[in-house]
Design an enzyme around this catalytic site. Sequence first.
Site, PDB file in Angstrom:
ATOM      1  CE1 TYR A  98       0.401   1.776   4.287  1.00 28.48           C
ATOM      2  CE2 TYR A  98       0.650  -0.589   4.588  1.00 28.48           C
ATOM      3  CZ  TYR A  98       0.804   0.713   5.059  1.00 28.48           C
ATOM      4  OH  TYR A  98       1.373   0.938   6.291  1.00 28.48           O
ATOM      5  CB  CYS A  99       1.349   4.163  -1.736  1.00 31.53           C
ATOM      6  SG  CYS A  99       0.104   4.225  -3.052  1.00 31.53           S
ATOM      7  CD1 TRP A 100      -2.206   9.268   1.962  1.00 33.43           C
ATOM      8  CD2 TRP A 100      -2.326  10.337  -0.002  1.00 33.43           C
ATOM      9  NE1 TRP A 100      -3.054  10.335   2.129  1.00 33.43           N
ATOM     10  CE2 TRP A 100      -3.150  11.019   0.936  1.00 33.43           C
ATOM     11  CE3 TRP A 100      -2.244  10.832  -1.309  1.00 33.43           C
ATOM     12  CZ2 TRP A 100      -3.883  12.146   0.608  1.00 33.43           C
ATOM     13  CZ3 TRP A 100      -2.968  11.980  -1.621  1.00 33.43           C
ATOM     14  CH2 TRP A 100      -3.779  12.615  -0.676  1.00 33.43           C
ATOM     15  N   GLY A 103      -2.406   4.407  -5.089  1.00 35.92           N
ATOM     16  CA  GLY A 103      -2.096   5.007  -6.373  1.00 35.92           C
ATOM     17  C   GLY A 103      -0.869   4.436  -7.043  1.00 35.92           C
ATOM     18  CB  ILE A 127      -2.400   4.492   4.618  1.00 37.16           C
ATOM     19  CG1 ILE A 127      -2.429   4.244   6.136  1.00 37.16           C
ATOM     20  CG2 ILE A 127      -2.173   5.968   4.282  1.00 37.16           C
ATOM     21  CD1 ILE A 127      -1.108   4.409   6.819  1.00 37.16           C
TER      22      ILE A 127
END
Length: 354
Positions: A98-100, A103, A127
């Site tokens: 995962y990232c923000w 994306g 997240i």
Amino acid sequence: MSTVEVKQITLQDVSFEEDIFIDVRSPAEFTEYQIPNAINVPLFSNEERAKVGTAYKQKSKEHAIELGLSMYAPKILAFFKKLKGLQEEMPTKRMVIYCWRGGMRSKTIAGTVGLLGVECYQLVGGIRSFRQYVQKGLEQEALKKRNFIVVAGHTGSRKTEILQVLKRKGYPVIDLEALAGHRGSIFGHIGMKPKSQKQFESLLLEQLQQLENSSYLIIEAESKRIGHIILPDFIIKGKENGVRVELDYPFWSRVEHIYNTYQPEKYKENIYEAIMKMRKYLSSQLLDELDVLQQKEDFKSIFSKLLEEYYDPRYDYAFSKYQTSSIHIEFEDLNSGVGKMIAFIEKYRTKITG
């Protein structure tokens, strides 16, 4: 990379205990807030992320993508080895990247290592979806009816230590200061690692869920703020309406405990900085006395003066405004304090459970 099929998974379908979470955001983003037990394998360093962000704002999205890819390309082998190694260490666990907000960063990593044979998933929503989960979870916790035992006492009364012992013994303790990484006073950050508001709320929800079957919670009598952390309204309401236990610990034992807690030989400059922030609240006479004591590095006398002329009067005034009565527990050492607390808790538990 856009032609690579990336398998996705939603937060509702993950397991916080069983899955491996790989956070590919920058170290600074990860430090501020992360999914529990996540491993940080950053796509960009803090400096690289800043450069990509600047390129996006000042030039174009395409330029930022090109810059990001040029930074990532030399790291592909390292990423593959790292994630492949983690998968081999934990072959029965799913890998969720995962990232923000689900994306380009997480898609790039998941696509690359997936193409190279590492079984993985991209977390939909990143997240941000976890943040929404935490906020909704706390809203649900606020609706639950729980009794509160509130442990209070003057500064240095060993409240935190007693709570920690009770927690190890299996009592339903929510250690708010530990979750915040702050002890609550102007000195409270010294020797601690303060958490962000988001991280605090994540940890709080996790503990509340672990104690969901408990009819009562034990907390310390905190103010609305612990450092930069703001407590949820339902915790404050629980404190105000809960059964209050007032710990009475001898004055000089409190001074000794504060001395041992703040380790002035190690954190001398931090203590001096904290006193500087307090100067506007202190009398000129007390400031003169503290200046002399600082020159002598007489920290026990510094702490005793601050207790006598600042912390204790403020606490006594606040205590006089408290609406409900308190149960007082006097003790001379930690073991007797814990023993008396347990005796009270057991009596209280019998009362509320019938």
